[in-house]
Write an enzyme that holds these catalytic residues in place. Structure first.
Site, PDB file in Angstrom:
ATOM      1  N   CYS A 145      -2.863   7.667   4.581  1.00 49.22           N
ATOM      2  CA  CYS A 145      -3.090   7.545   3.278  1.00 49.22           C
ATOM      3  C   CYS A 145      -4.277   7.876   2.759  1.00 49.22           C
ATOM      4  O   CYS A 145      -3.897   7.383   1.536  1.00 49.22           O
ATOM      5  CB  CYS A 145      -2.926   5.341   3.527  1.00 49.22           C
ATOM      6  SG  CYS A 145      -3.452   5.004   4.321  1.00 49.22           S
ATOM      7  N   GLU A 202       0.676  -1.342  -0.423  1.00 52.59           N
ATOM      8  CA  GLU A 202       0.026  -0.346  -0.702  1.00 52.59           C
ATOM      9  C   GLU A 202       0.919   1.281   0.000  1.00 52.59           C
ATOM     10  O   GLU A 202       1.658   1.345   1.575  1.00 52.59           O
ATOM     11  CB  GLU A 202      -0.977  -0.076   1.319  1.00 52.59           C
ATOM     12  CG  GLU A 202      -1.409   1.495   1.281  1.00 52.59           C
ATOM     13  CD  GLU A 202      -2.029   2.034   1.641  1.00 52.59           C
ATOM     14  OE1 GLU A 202      -1.369   3.169   1.603  1.00 52.59           O
ATOM     15  OE2 GLU A 202      -1.737   2.459   3.060  1.00 52.59           O
TER      16      GLU A 202
END
Length: 527
Positions: free
Chosen positions: A304, A267
């Site tokens: 994120c 990720e």
């Protein structure tokens, strides 16, 4: 508190002293080092941890569903029991609020409990049975039975920005353990004390549950050497990573160059673009502008899912959106960022925005400490955004980019210019339906989650969660790293053909002793 921490590595049931130097944690708000010394390990410690994990695999991957679920619940109990200690140490090592980590610890415990439910339900096994048809023309069919099985030992790289929920006891660890995979965690050096507290919780749970000691280990090291040793080790079957695109791709490429390539579930990077369609802009531009800034400043912009780019067509409501966003940014106090290196990267990336034509239209209070991140709002035209790919790249920290578009055609052109994202957001009213229908297929190709009339952060951890997307958001858009579906990363199918019932795994036996839902000859059944 430091007296309660040993700084040792946790390899199986053992506490292992330094073999390759030591480090101390840093209080980023003061720049002061914090006791105690934390041990670094090397290739020998990696090898010991992974050999133990491999020894544990056969027994742990074949634990009964009830036993494995009870183990996950035990970890949750222990996380809740150390909530105060864990939150205090994490706040000390990050400069972020204590209350934030009390909540993060409880949410992380809840994730383990949710995976315990997943395990008990057994649906993750995806059991399927095609019974024998000995009289089928023109040829008989043998009995075929399928279930998913665990991949093997998993290496997890702890993240810097969520020191609990994406760290040692985070969702990657919970989902891998739920799948039946032993775990070796490479703790992030930004929060070694918080990592040790979490690691001890899992180590103790392994012992109390009577499991093989190799089910869990925690290692730590300096530089890239220990990470490379983990990815290269022949007993590793999968790797997870949360961090920068450069770091994630270095691990991914290394794993593909092994004699036996393994999956690396990364990720990495996302700007989570937010598109405001004309009717929504006219109806509630100010509300959207202020709300987005409030969400974007969470964790000092170090998330994120931060909605980093706000896009709207210049017209009714645009000035109200711009003014509200500017006012909200100007109210924001400069706050300590997680590490000096993250602060330095933020400074460089802000300069990149400015060098590529972004104009500053709003700023929060000036930094006081050397590691403070100042909240900043920039503006560019759609034409400029299209011309400069660097403006579409992530700035990790409290900076937001407002994009003034000329019309619907440019909005669609800009949407097509974005690379893969973790999320994308659409604000629309009923009058925007035709425009939304044009935009949605573009967004579907570029993200794993589309948010309607809300914001990209926070994200629910649920059965329907997706935290993933096309490259470079992740290295494999077929999987999620958040939510109950995260378990699928650590499973593979095995078919048992023509087996006697007594040799079949329990989930596939004729009597269905676990009372699981199974696909029997194409039909869902509990028989």
């Amino acid at each position: 508190m430091s007296k309660e921490l040993t700084g040792e590595l946790l390899i199986g049931a053992a506490r292992v002293p330094a073999a390759a130097g030591t480090m101390k944690a840093l209080d980023p708000s003061t720049g002061e080092l914090i006791e105690p010394e934390f041990a670094f390990g090397g290739a020998a410690e990696v090898d010991r941890a992974l050999r133990l994990a491999d020894e544990a695999f056969d027994s742990y991957s074949h634990t009964g569903l009830a036993e494995r679920a009870a183990f996950l619940d035990l970890i949750a109990d222990k996380l809740e029991a150390v909530k105060d200690e864990l939150a205090a140490r994490t706040a000390l090592e990050t400069g972020l609020p204590l209350a934030q980590f009390e909540g993060e610890a409880l949410r992380t415990a809840a994730v383990f409990r949710k995976f315990a439910i997943v395990v008990r339900q057994g649906r993750f096994l995806q059991a399927a049975i095609d019974p024998a048809q000995p009289d089928r023309p023109p040829a008989p069919r043998m009995d075929h039975r399928l279930q998913k099985v665990a991949l093997g030992p998993v290496v997890i790289f702890g993240a810097s920005n969520f020191p609990i929920s994406y760290s040692v006891a985070g969702g990657d660890t919970a989902s891998a353990l739920a799948a039946g995979c032993p775990v070796v965690v490479k703790a992030h050096n930004a929060h070694p004390g918080a990592s040790e507290i979490q690691g001890r919780v899992i180590q103790q749970a392994v012992a109390e549950a009577g499991l093989h000691e190799g089910v869990f280990s925690l290692v730590r090291g300096a530089g890239n050497e220990i990470g490379e040793a983990l990815v290269d080790h022949p007993l590793v079957r999968a790797v997870t990573f949360t961090g920068s695109e450069a770091g994630g791709m270095a691990l991914y490429r290394r794993a593909q160059q092994r004699p036996d390539p393994i999956p690396v579930f990364t990720e990495m990077t996302s700007v989570n673009p937010t598109f405001v369609l004309p009717a929504a802009l006219a109806a509630r531009g100010a509300e959207i502008g202020a709300g987005l800034i409030q969400r974007a400043m969470y964790n000092v912009g170090q998330a994120c899912l931060k909605p980093a780019i706000l896009l709207a067509v210049d017209g009714p409501g645009f000035q109200e959106l711009r003014d509200a966003a500017t006012a909200e940014v100007e109210k924001a106090a400069a706050r300590t960022m997680l590490t000096p290196s993250i602060h330095d990267s933020y400074t460089r990336n802000v300069r990149r925005l400015e060098d590529n034509g972004a104009g500053l239209i709003g700023a929060g209070s000036a930094p006081v400490g050397a590691g403070d991140g100042q909240s900043l709002l920039y503006e560019v035209t759609g034409e400029r955004l299209l011309a400069e790919p660097a403006l579409r790249e992530e700035v990790f920290g409290p900076a937001i980019l407002l994009v003034r578009l000329t019309g619907p055609d440019q909005l669609l052109e800009v949407a097509r210019a974005f690379r893969g994202q973790l999320s994308a957001t659409l604000h629309a009213e009923a009058a925007d339906r035709a425009a939304a229908e044009q935009l949605l297929p573009i967004l579907e190709r570029r993200t794993g989650r589309i948010v309607f009339n809300a914001f990209s952060i926070p994200q629910e951890v649920s059965y329907a969660s997706t935290h993933g997307g096309p490259f470079p958001a992740t290295s494999d858009s077929r999987f999620t790293s958040v939510g109950m579906g995260a378990i699928e990363r650590f499973l593979r199918p095995v078919t048992y053909q023509n087996f006697p019932d007594e040799l079949l795994p329990q989930p596939l036996r004729a009597a269905n002793p676990l009372h699981l839902w199974r696909l029997v000859d194409g039909e869902l059944s509990r028989r």
